[in-house]
Design a protein around this motif. Structure first.
Motif, PDB file in Angstrom:
ATOM      1  N   PHE A   6       0.848  -1.193   0.000  1.00 14.29           N
ATOM      2  CA  PHE A   6       0.000   0.000   0.000  1.00 14.29           C
ATOM      3  C   PHE A   6       0.876   1.232   0.000  1.00 14.29           C
ATOM      4  N   GLU A   7       0.492   2.210  -0.825  1.00 13.54           N
ATOM      5  CA  GLU A   7       1.202   3.479  -0.869  1.00 13.54           C
ATOM      6  C   GLU A   7       0.216   4.608  -1.122  1.00 13.54           C
ATOM      7  N   MET A   8       0.544   5.784  -0.621  1.00 13.45           N
ATOM      8  CA  MET A   8      -0.225   6.975  -0.930  1.00 13.45           C
ATOM      9  C   MET A   8       0.402   7.639  -2.146  1.00 13.45           C
ATOM     10  N   ASP A  10      -0.729  10.508  -3.524  1.00 20.58           N
ATOM     11  CA  ASP A  10      -0.657  11.904  -3.104  1.00 20.58           C
ATOM     12  C   ASP A  10      -1.353  12.007  -1.754  1.00 20.58           C
ATOM     13  N   ASP A  11      -1.767  13.199  -1.353  1.00 16.66           N
ATOM     14  CA  ASP A  11      -2.353  13.370  -0.025  1.00 16.66           C
ATOM     15  C   ASP A  11      -3.676  12.629   0.142  1.00 16.66           C
ATOM     16  N   TYR A  12      -4.372  12.359  -0.963  1.00 15.74           N
ATOM     17  CA  TYR A  12      -5.737  11.848  -0.867  1.00 15.74           C
ATOM     18  C   TYR A  12      -5.988  10.511  -1.559  1.00 15.74           C
ATOM     19  N   ILE A  13      -5.076  10.079  -2.417  1.00 16.54           N
ATOM     20  CA  ILE A  13      -5.296   8.871  -3.216  1.00 16.54           C
ATOM     21  C   ILE A  13      -4.292   7.790  -2.835  1.00 16.54           C
ATOM     22  N   GLY A  14      -4.814   6.605  -2.534  1.00 18.19           N
ATOM     23  CA  GLY A  14      -3.959   5.475  -2.188  1.00 18.19           C
ATOM     24  C   GLY A  14      -4.023   4.395  -3.252  1.00 18.19           C
ATOM     25  N   LYS A  15      -2.994   3.568  -3.266  1.00 22.35           N
ATOM     26  CA  LYS A  15      -2.971   2.427  -4.190  1.00 22.35           C
ATOM     27  C   LYS A  15      -2.552   1.177  -3.442  1.00 22.35           C
ATOM     28  N   LEU A  16      -3.379   0.139  -3.534  1.00 22.71           N
ATOM     29  CA  LEU A  16      -3.091  -1.144  -2.930  1.00 22.71           C
ATOM     30  C   LEU A  16      -2.780  -2.115  -4.067  1.00 22.71           C
ATOM     31  N   THR A  17      -1.614  -2.768  -3.988  1.00 18.08           N
ATOM     32  CA  THR A  17      -1.135  -3.595  -5.097  1.00 18.08           C
ATOM     33  C   THR A  17      -0.877  -5.027  -4.655  1.00 18.08           C
ATOM     34  N   LEU A  18      -1.543  -5.976  -5.305  1.00 17.68           N
ATOM     35  CA  LEU A  18      -1.232  -7.390  -5.085  1.00 17.68           C
ATOM     36  C   LEU A  18       0.132  -7.665  -5.691  1.00 17.68           C
ATOM     37  N   ASN A  19       0.999  -8.314  -4.925  1.00 24.40           N
ATOM     38  CA  ASN A  19       2.391  -8.439  -5.362  1.00 24.40           C
ATOM     39  C   ASN A  19       2.873  -9.890  -5.284  1.00 24.40           C
ATOM     40  N   ARG A  20       2.217 -10.719  -6.070  1.00 26.69           N
ATOM     41  CA  ARG A  20       2.606 -12.121  -6.155  1.00 26.69           C
ATOM     42  C   ARG A  20       2.507 -12.564  -7.628  1.00 26.69           C
ATOM     43  N   PRO A  21       3.159 -11.824  -8.515  1.00 26.20           N
ATOM     44  CA  PRO A  21       2.982 -12.061  -9.953  1.00 26.20           C
ATOM     45  C   PRO A  21       3.436 -13.437 -10.420  1.00 26.20           C
ATOM     46  N   THR A  47      -6.648  10.865   5.732  1.00 27.73           N
ATOM     47  CA  THR A  47      -6.776  11.761   4.579  1.00 27.73           C
ATOM     48  C   THR A  47      -7.196  11.042   3.297  1.00 27.73           C
ATOM     49  N   LEU A  48      -7.262   9.733   3.333  1.00 28.62           N
ATOM     50  CA  LEU A  48      -7.585   8.958   2.132  1.00 28.62           C
ATOM     51  C   LEU A  48      -8.996   9.280   1.638  1.00 28.62           C
ATOM     52  N   ARG A  49      -9.108   9.540   0.319  1.00 27.49           N
ATOM     53  CA  ARG A  49     -10.410   9.858  -0.274  1.00 27.49           C
ATOM     54  C   ARG A  49     -10.787   8.889  -1.394  1.00 27.49           C
ATOM     55  N   ALA A  50      -9.815   8.171  -1.939  1.00 31.02           N
ATOM     56  CA  ALA A  50     -10.090   7.189  -2.990  1.00 31.02           C
ATOM     57  C   ALA A  50      -8.964   6.160  -2.994  1.00 31.02           C
ATOM     58  N   LEU A  51      -9.325   4.905  -3.284  1.00 28.86           N
ATOM     59  CA  LEU A  51      -8.349   3.817  -3.251  1.00 28.86           C
ATOM     60  C   LEU A  51      -8.382   3.038  -4.563  1.00 28.86           C
ATOM     61  N   ILE A  52      -7.209   2.894  -5.175  1.00 27.24           N
ATOM     62  CA  ILE A  52      -7.045   2.072  -6.367  1.00 27.24           C
ATOM     63  C   ILE A  52      -6.543   0.704  -5.930  1.00 27.24           C
ATOM     64  N   ILE A  53      -7.164  -0.359  -6.420  1.00 26.89           N
ATOM     65  CA  ILE A  53      -6.702  -1.719  -6.145  1.00 26.89           C
ATOM     66  C   ILE A  53      -6.268  -2.344  -7.457  1.00 26.89           C
ATOM     67  N   THR A  54      -5.008  -2.767  -7.528  1.00 26.46           N
ATOM     68  CA  THR A  54      -4.461  -3.322  -8.760  1.00 26.46           C
ATOM     69  C   THR A  54      -3.455  -4.408  -8.416  1.00 26.46           C
ATOM     70  N   ALA A  55      -2.646  -4.829  -9.391  1.00 23.01           N
ATOM     71  CA  ALA A  55      -1.702  -5.912  -9.144  1.00 23.01           C
ATOM     72  C   ALA A  55      -0.434  -5.714  -9.968  1.00 23.01           C
ATOM     73  N   ASN A  56       0.649  -6.265  -9.481  1.00 31.34           N
ATOM     74  CA  ASN A  56       1.904  -6.231 -10.226  1.00 31.34           C
ATOM     75  C   ASN A  56       1.901  -7.281 -11.328  1.00 31.34           C
TER      76      ASN A  56
END
Length: 259
Positions: A6-8, A10-21, A47-56
């Motif tokens: 998980f990483e931010m 910017d101040d409001y948008i986070g990204k959660l990444t599945l990391n088992r490619p 401060t999180l306002r939106a979350l992206i969920i994706t994968a490597n």
């Protein structure tokens, strides 16, 4: 290295990444443990306002359950594992902030069920997907039978689940499952653009709108309208509402604080 990161952005948008490619980002015990740990942090983020969920990787978003691991389990362990995936997807669905699934490749079974727990789904042109459990003599067990029907309708959900059909992103878009299809190279930018549009709006208003939609869906229209009014009333005393009115008067963009 964690199987879920998980990483931010910017101040409001986070990204959660599945990391088992190397294992098509399949749901192993470790991945589920790491995913839940990250959700612990995300649920408390101020401060999180939106979350992206994706994968490597460029081939798979999530292939669903780790079948190699599944073959070593007893019946009781299998039931428990499916319950854990279901609980994880429900945690994602219940997040206060909107979630965007950026599907970067193959996503089947529990992987697709994870995206069904998200608010918005976009996919790359190379993505293949499906709830294929009946071809393995089981059924979707992490919310698929319920969430897919609510998203695309009863008849279509039965068709795709009972046939275990695999389909591409464009078909997913035609049936209303996928909101937008883009080239793989553009997927993350597109997800960020959508997240930025959401994050620029009033945080309380966005959260209340999401709750009104989700909570009202399974009720009759009269009850749904009452729920909508309750959520609307929660936005009235906020400073953000007054800021929006002032910004309109001054012909500038509002600066929302989530209060």
């Amino acid at each position: 290295m964690s199987t879920v990161q998980f990483e931010m952005i910017d101040d409001y948008i986070g990204k959660l990444t599945l990391n088992r490619p190397e294992a098509a980002n399949a749901f192993s015990k470790q991945l589920m443990h790491d995913f839940n740990e990250q959700l612990d942090s995300i649920e408390k983020h101020e401060t999180l306002r939106a979350l992206i969920i994706t994968a490597n990787g460029e081939k798979a978003f999530c292939a669903g359950a780790d079948l190699k691991e599944r073959r070593t389990m007893t019946q009781d362990q299998v039931v428990d594992a499916v319950g854990q995936i279901s609980s994880l997807v429900t945690r994602v669905a219940n997040l206060k902030v909107p979630t965007i699934a950026a599907i970067n490749g193959a996503t089947f079974g529990g992987g697709l069920e994870l995206t069904l727990g998200c608010d918005i789904r976009i996919a790359s042109t190379n993505a293949k997907m499906g709830l294929t459990e009946t071809s393995l003599a089981i059924i979707p067990g992490a919310g698929g039978t319920q969430r897919l029907a609510r998203l695309i309708g009863l008849a279509k959900a039965k068709y795709y689940i009972l046939t275990a059909k695999r389909f591409d992103s464009y078909e997913g878009e035609r049936i209303g499952l996928i909101e937008k299809v883009v080239e793989l190279s553009e997927l993350q930018d597109e997800a960020l653009q959508i997240a930025s549009q959401i994050a620029s709006n009033g945080p309380v208003g966005v959260q209340m709108a999401k709750q009104a939609i989700d909570e009202g869906l399974d009720h009759d229209i009269e009850t749904g309208l009452k729920l909508e009014r309750e959520k609307y009333l929660n936005t009235i005393p906020t400073k953000d509402r007054l800021e929006a009115l002032e910004a309109f008067k001054e012909k500038r963009k509002p600066i929302f604080t989530g209060k």
